[in-house]
Design a protein around this motif. Sequence first.
Motif, PDB file in Angstrom:
ATOM      1  N   LYS A   4      -0.408   8.790   3.903  1.00  0.00           N
ATOM      2  CA  LYS A   4       0.895   8.239   4.296  1.00  0.00           C
ATOM      3  C   LYS A   4       1.076   8.293   5.812  1.00  0.00           C
ATOM      4  N   MET A  23       0.830  -1.207   0.000  1.00  0.00           N
ATOM      5  CA  MET A  23       0.000   0.000   0.000  1.00  0.00           C
ATOM      6  C   MET A  23       0.869   1.264   0.000  1.00  0.00           C
ATOM      7  N   GLU A  24       1.953   1.248   0.783  1.00  0.00           N
ATOM      8  CA  GLU A  24       2.794   2.438   0.855  1.00  0.00           C
ATOM      9  C   GLU A  24       3.417   2.733  -0.500  1.00  0.00           C
ATOM     10  N   SER A  25       3.788   1.683  -1.260  1.00  0.00           N
ATOM     11  CA  SER A  25       4.364   1.912  -2.586  1.00  0.00           C
ATOM     12  C   SER A  25       3.337   2.557  -3.505  1.00  0.00           C
ATOM     13  N   ARG A  26       2.055   2.221  -3.317  1.00  0.00           N
ATOM     14  CA  ARG A  26       1.002   2.844  -4.113  1.00  0.00           C
ATOM     15  C   ARG A  26       0.878   4.325  -3.775  1.00  0.00           C
ATOM     16  N   VAL A  27       1.017   4.638  -2.485  1.00  0.00           N
ATOM     17  CA  VAL A  27       0.957   6.038  -2.080  1.00  0.00           C
ATOM     18  C   VAL A  27       2.114   6.816  -2.689  1.00  0.00           C
ATOM     19  N   ASN A  28       3.323   6.243  -2.676  1.00  0.00           N
ATOM     20  CA  ASN A  28       4.481   6.904  -3.288  1.00  0.00           C
ATOM     21  C   ASN A  28       4.253   7.101  -4.784  1.00  0.00           C
ATOM     22  N   ARG A  29       3.655   6.093  -5.419  1.00  0.00           N
ATOM     23  CA  ARG A  29       3.371   6.213  -6.855  1.00  0.00           C
ATOM     24  C   ARG A  29       2.348   7.308  -7.095  1.00  0.00           C
ATOM     25  N   LEU A  30       1.356   7.389  -6.200  1.00  0.00           N
ATOM     26  CA  LEU A  30       0.352   8.443  -6.314  1.00  0.00           C
ATOM     27  C   LEU A  30       0.997   9.814  -6.213  1.00  0.00           C
TER      28      LEU A  30
END
Length: 232
Positions: A28, A1-8
Amino acid sequence: MESRVNRLERIIHRRNFHGLLPLAEALKRQLNDNCIEVAIVGQFKCGKSSLINHLLKAEVLPTGVTPVTSVVTRIQYGESARCRIWFENDKTYEVDIKELPLYIVEEHNPGNYKRVVLADVWLPQMQVLSPLKLVDTPGLGSIFAHNSEATRHWLVNLSAALITVSAERPLAADDLNLVTEVRKYAPRFAIIITKKDLFASDQLHKIETYVRQTLEKTFKKEPTVYFYSVKN
């Protein structure tokens, strides 16, 4: 999930959608803290601070007959009672919990001249609600413009919300506007009708019916509604 937030975040920067950055940053923070922030929001003098004090079974937050809270205050679990004040210049200070009113109350911090951004409070009695954090917000519609702005800026951090509505003026136009705004960030919310002790049972039934019907008509969704009183 955190990687998705970084991608966002990368997409937001690439597309210049900078207005969405606060949302990404709030998500985050919540993932890192593993917490759910439940905010108590509403017009001024609807009993938000009193509601939290009642839940905590302690007079932690100051209350009064005039608009009191001027700074967003988060309450969470801690092994001992303590308080931290956050300022605009990124400085933080640990203060005695008895000194909390000096920073979050309009009388002691008029116009927020101390430039307080946030107050964090840790209490042992919050253990039963952990990992929830209760968030007391300045009342919307106060004559103090900075109070309302502080609450609106904080809405982006919501996970869920309790929206307080006084039984004396249930669901005025400002209340409906607030529900509309809160639903953008927190689809999980409940309506808390405060000051129920001022009305007889038949009057309360009419108030609840009006609130439910108005919300269903406006938002096409059956609302969750509770009554609350500090006297009962």
